[in-house]
Design a protein around this motif. Sequence first.
Motif, PDB file in Angstrom:
ATOM      1  N   THR A  19       2.137  12.157   3.391  1.00  0.00           N
ATOM      2  CA  THR A  19       3.091  12.494   2.343  1.00  0.00           C
ATOM      3  C   THR A  19       3.877  11.257   1.920  1.00  0.00           C
ATOM      4  N   ASN A  20       4.470  11.326   0.744  1.00  0.00           N
ATOM      5  CA  ASN A  20       5.211  10.163   0.273  1.00  0.00           C
ATOM      6  C   ASN A  20       6.412   9.843   1.152  1.00  0.00           C
ATOM      7  N   GLY A  21       6.949  10.852   1.835  1.00  0.00           N
ATOM      8  CA  GLY A  21       7.998  10.577   2.816  1.00  0.00           C
ATOM      9  C   GLY A  21       7.470   9.770   3.991  1.00  0.00           C
TER      10      GLY A  21
ATOM     11  N   ASP B  40      14.460   6.384  -0.483  1.00  0.00           N
ATOM     12  CA  ASP B  40      15.186   5.639  -1.510  1.00  0.00           C
ATOM     13  C   ASP B  40      14.804   4.164  -1.480  1.00  0.00           C
ATOM     14  N   TYR B  41      14.594   3.649  -0.273  1.00  0.00           N
ATOM     15  CA  TYR B  41      14.225   2.243  -0.135  1.00  0.00           C
ATOM     16  C   TYR B  41      12.865   1.972  -0.770  1.00  0.00           C
ATOM     17  N   LEU B  42      11.897   2.868  -0.541  1.00  0.00           N
ATOM     18  CA  LEU B  42      10.583   2.673  -1.151  1.00  0.00           C
ATOM     19  C   LEU B  42      10.686   2.654  -2.671  1.00  0.00           C
TER      20      LEU B  42
ATOM     21  N   THR C 200       0.825  -1.216   0.000  1.00  0.00           N
ATOM     22  CA  THR C 200       0.000   0.000   0.000  1.00  0.00           C
ATOM     23  C   THR C 200       0.859   1.266   0.000  1.00  0.00           C
ATOM     24  N   PRO C 201       1.877   1.395   0.861  1.00  0.00           N
ATOM     25  CA  PRO C 201       2.704   2.605   0.755  1.00  0.00           C
ATOM     26  C   PRO C 201       3.458   2.698  -0.562  1.00  0.00           C
ATOM     27  N   VAL C 202       3.820   1.566  -1.151  1.00  0.00           N
ATOM     28  CA  VAL C 202       4.472   1.581  -2.466  1.00  0.00           C
ATOM     29  C   VAL C 202       3.488   2.088  -3.512  1.00  0.00           C
ATOM     30  N   ALA C 203       2.258   1.580  -3.472  1.00  0.00           N
ATOM     31  CA  ALA C 203       1.244   2.012  -4.435  1.00  0.00           C
ATOM     32  C   ALA C 203       0.972   3.506  -4.297  1.00  0.00           C
ATOM     33  N   LYS C 204       0.870   3.978  -3.058  1.00  0.00           N
ATOM     34  CA  LYS C 204       0.581   5.400  -2.855  1.00  0.00           C
ATOM     35  C   LYS C 204       1.733   6.266  -3.330  1.00  0.00           C
ATOM     36  N   ALA C 205       2.942   5.966  -2.908  1.00  0.00           N
ATOM     37  CA  ALA C 205       4.061   6.865  -3.176  1.00  0.00           C
ATOM     38  C   ALA C 205       4.680   6.639  -4.553  1.00  0.00           C
ATOM     39  N   PHE C 206       4.980   5.415  -4.907  1.00  0.00           N
ATOM     40  CA  PHE C 206       5.646   5.154  -6.187  1.00  0.00           C
ATOM     41  C   PHE C 206       4.732   5.496  -7.356  1.00  0.00           C
TER      42      PHE C 206
ATOM     43  N   ASP D 188       6.658   4.477   6.786  1.00  0.00           N
ATOM     44  CA  ASP D 188       5.711   3.413   7.114  1.00  0.00           C
ATOM     45  C   ASP D 188       6.175   2.089   6.512  1.00  0.00           C
ATOM     46  N   LEU D 189       6.596   2.139   5.242  1.00  0.00           N
ATOM     47  CA  LEU D 189       7.049   0.908   4.577  1.00  0.00           C
ATOM     48  C   LEU D 189       8.250   0.311   5.293  1.00  0.00           C
TER      49      LEU D 189
END
Length: 594
Positions: A440-442, A519-521, A391-397, A447-448
Amino acid sequence: MPAYQAPLRDFDFVLNELIKVQDTLPSLPGYEEATQDIFSSYLEAAAQFCENELAPLNRPADEEGCTFDPATKSVTTPVGFKEAYKQFCELGFTALDCDPAYGGQGMPKTLSFPIIEMQCSANVAWSMYPGLSHGAYSAIHAHGSDEQKATYLPHLVDGSWTGTMCLTEPHCGTDLGLLKTKAEPNGDGSYSISGTKIFISAGEHDMADNIIHLVLARLPDAPKDVKGISLFIVPKFHADGSRNSVYCGSLEHKMGIKANATAVINLDGARGYLIGEANKGLACMFTMMNAARLGCGMQGLGLGEAAFQGALTYAKDRLQMRAMAGAKFPEKAADPIIVHPDVRRMLLTQKAYTEAGRALAALLALQLDIEEKHPDADARQDAADLVALLTPVAKAFMTDNGYTAANLGMQVFGGHGFIREWGMEQLVRDCRISQIYEGTNGIQAIDLLGRKVLLDQGQKLRKFTKQIHKFCQANEGNAQLAEFVAPLAKLLKDIGDITMGIGMASMKDRDEAGAAASDYLRLLGHLTYGWLWARMAEVAYAKLETGGDDFYKAKIATARFYFAKLLPEVEALKATIKGGAKPLMTLADEHFVF
């Protein structure tokens, strides 16, 4: 701006050839009727609605915006919005994946996600009104009492009422432990809610009969941090029709999504009703927030698709200079700009990010359906873990890539992209917020890495990477896929090593995880997209062997572009992660000067 066309062919490819939803959905209880024919009919109807009703409203609504009347504290949405929403409800889309017990159609989320993407491409500001309502439905359905469900859900399902989530306050956004809104017991089971909420999407409008606000507030003597937050249902109108003391104070003046009413909401002793347990409101609200985060990802995906369609049409029509290798269209005054390598780079970047994002959205939607319906508890847990991780990958990436795609679309247009009449600059403005709201994406990156990877010692991550490892093993000797499998397998190993390294470093200094998180995300995002592109290439090669058309050739070519031109970003990401926290944290606060 060229007319939007729903990518029905690619939806069909992703759902039926890549993810193969028909291998799973009909076996899940309640989804026996979710056949491929049913999917096709819904998607075609949604495409017609989005192409013919929503898309033509997009630019005029951006120019008009929403209008706030201070005297009545009411908001008027742009011309055509209310009528389009009424048609949307009549077509049954508000009820699509909702519980039949409350008037829903009980369709899978795997069907609803492509329809959300179409709405976001056609008119993202409009899409937020039903989107927020569905989030409110989900929270009440998951945590409300039987009486609350009976009171609110049928109206949210049929669209006659809409919903919001009211979290942010002027002094606190991400740090909800600081919120000040108060909830005083009235002695009759209700509460008196007082406070101010800001940035409330769809907070006031004229599109529905009622608005159901889900509000975070504190009970008397509640703990000071996030452990002392409760969630309340605060309707604009009570069930008896009387007006509640919850009003719009103003509308924000924004960079984009101007046709969505982003409101300041004032609660002055408004009557509210506790949902779930006292002081457990944040857990309840996360049901809605997680849905909203996936919705943000869909906004990035949808706007990226719209930008690609606009840029591609323009690139085929616009004549400028000659191809460097010699004239491609000597009979014309110049060649269309699509012949130029740098224009093709921009178009292929849009295409590669968008089509991989569509595949990820379908994958997550299917996991949500499995999590809800699968009879086996282990299968439900595995699906839930995959959704939590990605979910955090989908939101931010997806939103970072969507913004990149929108910017590239404007760049393809050159100077015309900077002019409002062409519509491309609106896509950039509308997309920018998706990287900011709903965490925010940060924050998604923290979270990820912090909660979804390190906190459980990589258990969720290992479940996911095991799938990629199996794919690489199964295709180790496949000559056609070697150009994809080898770099994918290497990245998989590198991520394992990097995750362990971050974990060890953060045990000594917690700033190490924070420094590496973004960077990891992005690194994990590239692993995910690389895996999906390798799978899409596998399907395309198989189809070409049985007479497949140029659609499949384009898939393979785009996969090659992704691996050759976009995936190499991982080398820079690995280097910056290894750089650690020291370069960020050694400069003293007082030395940040201007």
